[in-house]
Design an enzyme around this catalytic site. Structure first.
Site, PDB file in Angstrom:
ATOM      1  N   ARG A 113       6.762  -5.550  12.941  1.00  0.00           N
ATOM      2  CA  ARG A 113       6.172  -5.401  11.619  1.00  0.00           C
ATOM      3  C   ARG A 113       7.212  -5.675  10.543  1.00  0.00           C
ATOM      4  O   ARG A 113       6.974  -6.363   9.570  1.00  0.00           O
ATOM      5  CB  ARG A 113       5.702  -3.953  11.429  1.00  0.00           C
ATOM      6  CG  ARG A 113       4.222  -3.797  11.254  1.00  0.00           C
ATOM      7  CD  ARG A 113       3.932  -2.314  11.115  1.00  0.00           C
ATOM      8  NE  ARG A 113       2.680  -1.991  11.715  1.00  0.00           N
ATOM      9  CZ  ARG A 113       1.582  -1.697  11.007  1.00  0.00           C
ATOM     10  NH1 ARG A 113       1.623  -1.655   9.706  1.00  0.00           N
ATOM     11  NH2 ARG A 113       0.469  -1.422  11.618  1.00  0.00           N
ATOM     12  N   ARG A 155       7.300   1.898   1.292  1.00  0.00           N
ATOM     13  CA  ARG A 155       7.558   0.455   1.362  1.00  0.00           C
ATOM     14  C   ARG A 155       7.969  -0.065  -0.023  1.00  0.00           C
ATOM     15  O   ARG A 155       8.830  -0.933  -0.135  1.00  0.00           O
ATOM     16  CB  ARG A 155       6.305  -0.263   1.857  1.00  0.00           C
ATOM     17  CG  ARG A 155       6.529  -1.712   2.088  1.00  0.00           C
ATOM     18  CD  ARG A 155       5.786  -2.243   3.267  1.00  0.00           C
ATOM     19  NE  ARG A 155       6.428  -1.919   4.523  1.00  0.00           N
ATOM     20  CZ  ARG A 155       6.037  -2.372   5.706  1.00  0.00           C
ATOM     21  NH1 ARG A 155       4.998  -3.155   5.771  1.00  0.00           N
ATOM     22  NH2 ARG A 155       6.675  -2.037   6.799  1.00  0.00           N
ATOM     23  N   GLY A 177       0.818  -1.213   0.000  1.00  0.00           N
ATOM     24  CA  GLY A 177       0.000   0.000   0.000  1.00  0.00           C
ATOM     25  C   GLY A 177       0.850   1.260   0.000  1.00  0.00           C
ATOM     26  O   GLY A 177       0.562   2.236  -0.691  1.00  0.00           O
ATOM     27  N   SER A 211      -1.151  -5.495   4.997  1.00  0.00           N
ATOM     28  CA  SER A 211      -1.393  -5.882   6.383  1.00  0.00           C
ATOM     29  C   SER A 211      -2.897  -5.970   6.615  1.00  0.00           C
ATOM     30  O   SER A 211      -3.693  -5.446   5.826  1.00  0.00           O
ATOM     31  CB  SER A 211      -0.751  -4.875   7.341  1.00  0.00           C
ATOM     32  OG  SER A 211      -1.331  -3.609   7.146  1.00  0.00           O
ATOM     33  N   ASP A 245      -2.603  -6.319  13.519  1.00  0.00           N
ATOM     34  CA  ASP A 245      -3.373  -6.004  14.730  1.00  0.00           C
ATOM     35  C   ASP A 245      -4.498  -7.022  14.869  1.00  0.00           C
ATOM     36  O   ASP A 245      -4.929  -7.613  13.893  1.00  0.00           O
ATOM     37  CB  ASP A 245      -3.917  -4.570  14.675  1.00  0.00           C
ATOM     38  CG  ASP A 245      -4.689  -4.265  13.402  1.00  0.00           C
ATOM     39  OD1 ASP A 245      -4.054  -4.171  12.321  1.00  0.00           O
ATOM     40  OD2 ASP A 245      -5.918  -4.154  13.465  1.00  0.00           O
ATOM     41  N   ARG A 278      -0.669  -8.401  -4.211  1.00  0.00           N
ATOM     42  CA  ARG A 278      -0.720  -7.406  -3.136  1.00  0.00           C
ATOM     43  C   ARG A 278       0.008  -7.962  -1.917  1.00  0.00           C
ATOM     44  O   ARG A 278      -0.148  -9.137  -1.566  1.00  0.00           O
ATOM     45  CB  ARG A 278      -2.181  -7.086  -2.805  1.00  0.00           C
ATOM     46  CG  ARG A 278      -2.368  -6.339  -1.511  1.00  0.00           C
ATOM     47  CD  ARG A 278      -3.756  -5.775  -1.324  1.00  0.00           C
ATOM     48  NE  ARG A 278      -4.132  -5.688   0.078  1.00  0.00           N
ATOM     49  CZ  ARG A 278      -3.603  -4.868   0.974  1.00  0.00           C
ATOM     50  NH1 ARG A 278      -2.642  -4.028   0.632  1.00  0.00           N
ATOM     51  NH2 ARG A 278      -4.020  -4.875   2.238  1.00  0.00           N
ATOM     52  N   ARG A 298       2.192  11.325  -8.296  1.00  0.00           N
ATOM     53  CA  ARG A 298       1.552  11.343  -6.964  1.00  0.00           C
ATOM     54  C   ARG A 298       2.352  10.589  -5.903  1.00  0.00           C
ATOM     55  O   ARG A 298       1.777  10.082  -4.923  1.00  0.00           O
ATOM     56  CB  ARG A 298       0.129  10.752  -7.009  1.00  0.00           C
ATOM     57  CG  ARG A 298      -0.854  11.673  -7.682  1.00  0.00           C
ATOM     58  CD  ARG A 298      -2.226  11.045  -7.786  1.00  0.00           C
ATOM     59  NE  ARG A 298      -3.075  11.911  -8.575  1.00  0.00           N
ATOM     60  CZ  ARG A 298      -4.083  12.616  -8.079  1.00  0.00           C
ATOM     61  NH1 ARG A 298      -4.396  12.531  -6.812  1.00  0.00           N
ATOM     62  NH2 ARG A 298      -4.787  13.390  -8.855  1.00  0.00           N
TER      63      ARG A 298
HETATM   64  N1  ADE Z   1      -5.022  -3.107   7.809  1.00  0.00           N
HETATM   65  C1  ADE Z   1      -4.354  -3.471   8.913  1.00  0.00           C
HETATM   66  N2  ADE Z   1      -5.138  -3.408   9.990  1.00  0.00           N
HETATM   67  C2  ADE Z   1      -6.350  -2.989   9.540  1.00  0.00           C
HETATM   68  C3  ADE Z   1      -7.568  -2.738  10.166  1.00  0.00           C
HETATM   69  N3  ADE Z   1      -7.682  -2.883  11.470  1.00  0.00           N
HETATM   70  N4  ADE Z   1      -8.599  -2.315   9.412  1.00  0.00           N
HETATM   71  C4  ADE Z   1      -8.447  -2.162   8.092  1.00  0.00           C
HETATM   72  N5  ADE Z   1      -7.322  -2.381   7.435  1.00  0.00           N
HETATM   73  C5  ADE Z   1      -6.278  -2.798   8.161  1.00  0.00           C
END
Ligand code: ADE
Length: 237
Positions: A220, A25, A21, A91, A207, A88, A44
């Site tokens: 990470r 990175r 994304g 995360s 997360d 892709r 951009r």
């Molecule tokens: N990418 C990583 N964590 C996320 C989350 N909690 N919600 C949406 N996209 C995410």
């Protein structure tokens, strides 16, 4: 050949593009993992590079966040730059105990209530699928590399911040059977299928909604390296 969002020329991208994304990175991957990386797009600041990995051409370009953004960049790569495969690398937040922070996950499908597919092609399906061929390559590479890659059903959400009145994550999990949440796969898979191309999505769990754990920046980076090895080895398989 240039598009409104991409300054590269036809031939600047390899057949396979890895898509994180974050533009920084993308730069990090190019500089750290590719041989002879060449900057091919900076419109951009969506940094795109082409180099080689173990001698085989591979590109990396950022997608930005969310389905409108990955929708634009993936469409143009497939349609105007001759790209065949987009993987892709992102995360996700986990909805289930089975998926812990640091885990590497391969999307087996992406559910969304986004209107992206409807607006793009009239498609009414709420679940989009990645390439079976790419997924098979990725799973067999994971085996070979000793990486525990878990297949999961992904929720592609349009909103990162939500209020309780739209339903909690438990409701979404129960109603849709999704196991983790990110914001791009549904649109990527839709575009690949619409254009007869191939897409896959590898994620690291950053997360957890179950445990409220959030990966530190250092963690990470480490789990990200595992995902990167898997993506690069799969890209040249
Ligand atoms: N990418 C990583 N964590 C996320 C989350 N909690 N919600 C949406 N996209 C995410």
């Amino acid at each position: 050949m240039m598009t409104p969002h991409n300054g590269a020329q036809m031939g600047d991208f390899a057949k396979t593009v890895l898509m994180p994304g974050d533009p920084l990175r993308s730069k990090f991957i190019a500089e750290e993992f590719l041989e002879n990386p060449r900057l091919v797009n900076e419109v951009r600041n969506i940094l795109g590079y082409t180099g080689t990995y173990k001698g085989i051409p591979v590109s990396v370009m950022a997608s930005g966040m969310g389905m409108p953004s990955i929708g634009i960049y993936s469409y143009e790569l497939y349609q105007y730059y001759g790209v065949e495969n987009i993987v892709r690398i992102g995360s996700a937040g986990s909805y289930v105990e089975r998926l812990n922070v640091r885990d590497v996950v391969l999307a087996e499908s992406a559910y969304s209530d986004s209107t992206f597919a409807l607006k793009t092609s009239g498609a009414t399906e709420k679940t989009m699928y990645p390439s079976e061929e790419l997924n098979a390559i990725i799973m067999s590479k994971a085996d070979e590399l000793g990486i525990n890659c878990k297949k999961a059903v992904v929720h592609s959400s349009d909103a990162f911040y939500t209020t309780p009145n739209v339903g909690g994550w438990q409701d979404i999990r129960e109603q849709t059977g999704t196991e983790c949440v990110e914001m791009e796969s549904f649109a990527l898979f839709h575009n690949a299928n619409m254009l007869n191309k191939r897409a896959a999505c590898i994620l690291t769990i950053s997360d957890s909604f179950c445990t409220n754990e959030v990966l530190s920046a250092e963690d990470r980076q480490n789990s990200f390296r595992e995902m990167m090895r898997l993506a690069l080895e799969s890209a040249i398989a």
